[in-house]
Design a protein around this motif. Structure first.
Motif, short mmCIF file in Angstrom:
data_model
loop_
_atom_site.label_atom_id
_atom_site.label_comp_id
_atom_site.label_asym_id
_atom_site.label_seq_id
_atom_site.Cartn_x
_atom_site.Cartn_y
_atom_site.Cartn_z
N VAL A 121 0.85 -1.20 0.00
CA VAL A 121 0.00 0.00 0.00
C VAL A 121 0.88 1.25 0.00
O VAL A 121 0.63 2.20 -0.75
N ALA A 122 1.93 1.25 0.82
CA ALA A 122 2.82 2.41 0.90
C ALA A 122 3.54 2.64 -0.42
O ALA A 122 3.80 3.79 -0.79
N ALA A 123 3.84 1.57 -1.15
CA ALA A 123 4.57 1.71 -2.41
C ALA A 123 3.75 2.42 -3.48
O ALA A 123 4.32 3.12 -4.32
N VAL A 124 2.43 2.28 -3.46
CA VAL A 124 1.60 2.86 -4.52
C VAL A 124 0.81 4.09 -4.07
O VAL A 124 0.02 4.62 -4.84
N THR A 125 1.02 4.53 -2.84
CA THR A 125 0.31 5.71 -2.33
C THR A 125 1.32 6.68 -1.74
O THR A 125 2.52 6.42 -1.72
N ASP A 126 0.80 7.77 -1.20
CA ASP A 126 1.66 8.75 -0.54
C ASP A 126 1.88 8.43 0.93
O ASP A 126 2.60 9.16 1.62
N ILE A 127 1.29 7.38 1.42
CA ILE A 127 1.47 6.97 2.82
C ILE A 127 2.92 6.50 2.98
O ILE A 127 3.44 5.77 2.15
N THR A 128 3.53 6.90 4.08
CA THR A 128 4.92 6.49 4.30
C THR A 128 5.15 6.22 5.79
O THR A 128 4.48 6.75 6.66
N PHE A 129 6.10 5.37 6.04
CA PHE A 129 6.57 5.06 7.40
C PHE A 129 8.00 4.54 7.25
O PHE A 129 8.48 4.30 6.14
#
Length: 170
Positions: A121-129
């Motif tokens: 999910v993080a790879a294809v969205t702007d969400i990051t951690f």
């Protein structure tokens, strides 16, 4: 003593008398494994204080609580038990994962699978951690990592050569 030489002669065993004792001159094969031991051979072996007999049982079948097993069942090692147990644990984990029932065998797999899903999910969205940063960086510029791999290999081999040089100098 020397009075027993006639016994050896009867068995065709070459002997000589040395300092009051009978000495057998050459090796003699008296009996072989599996052959029946005759009376004269048994007497000779007793005189020489040799006991070629072993006693034991050859287990044909094992009976326990109404079940009959082959004797190989007794040859189970700790590694066999561990392997069988781990196979059972793997089956429990697989069934638990497929029916979404958490237990001690399936939870580690569920956590890893959840982490994979979060990274996807993080790879294809702007969400990051923190854990997703390296994947995002790789996706942004894969050539950066391709160039780093040979450099890391060269650094490892260079360090090995530097460590080998002082040893060769000594």
């Amino acid at each position: 003593g020397p009075e027993k030489t006639s016994f050896f002669q009867a068995l065709s065993i070459p002997t000589k008398i040395t300092k009051g004792t009978i000495e057998i001159i050459q090796d003699v094969h008296l009996i072989k494994a599996g052959e029946k031991v005759g009376m004269s051979e048994a007497t000779l072996l007793n005189m020489l204080k040799i006991s070629p007999f072993t006693y034991g049982l050859i287990i044909q079948k094992v009976y326990d609580s109404g079940s009959v097993f082959s004797p190989e069942i007794l040859d189970i090692t700790d590694d066999d038990l561990k392997q069988t147990f781990m196979s059972g644990v793997m089956n429990v984990a697989a069934v638990s994962l497929s029916i979404s029932y958490p237990n001690i065998a399936s939870v580690p797999h569920s956590i890893v699978n959840g982490m994979k899903n979060l990274l996807a999910v993080a790879a294809v969205t702007d969400i990051t951690f923190k854990e997703a940063e390296m994947i995002k960086e790789y996706l942004a510029d894969p050539s950066k990592f391709a160039a780093a791999a040979p450099a890391a290999a060269a650094a490892d081999s260079g360090a090995g050569a530097a460590a080998a040089a002082p040893a060769a100098a000594e």
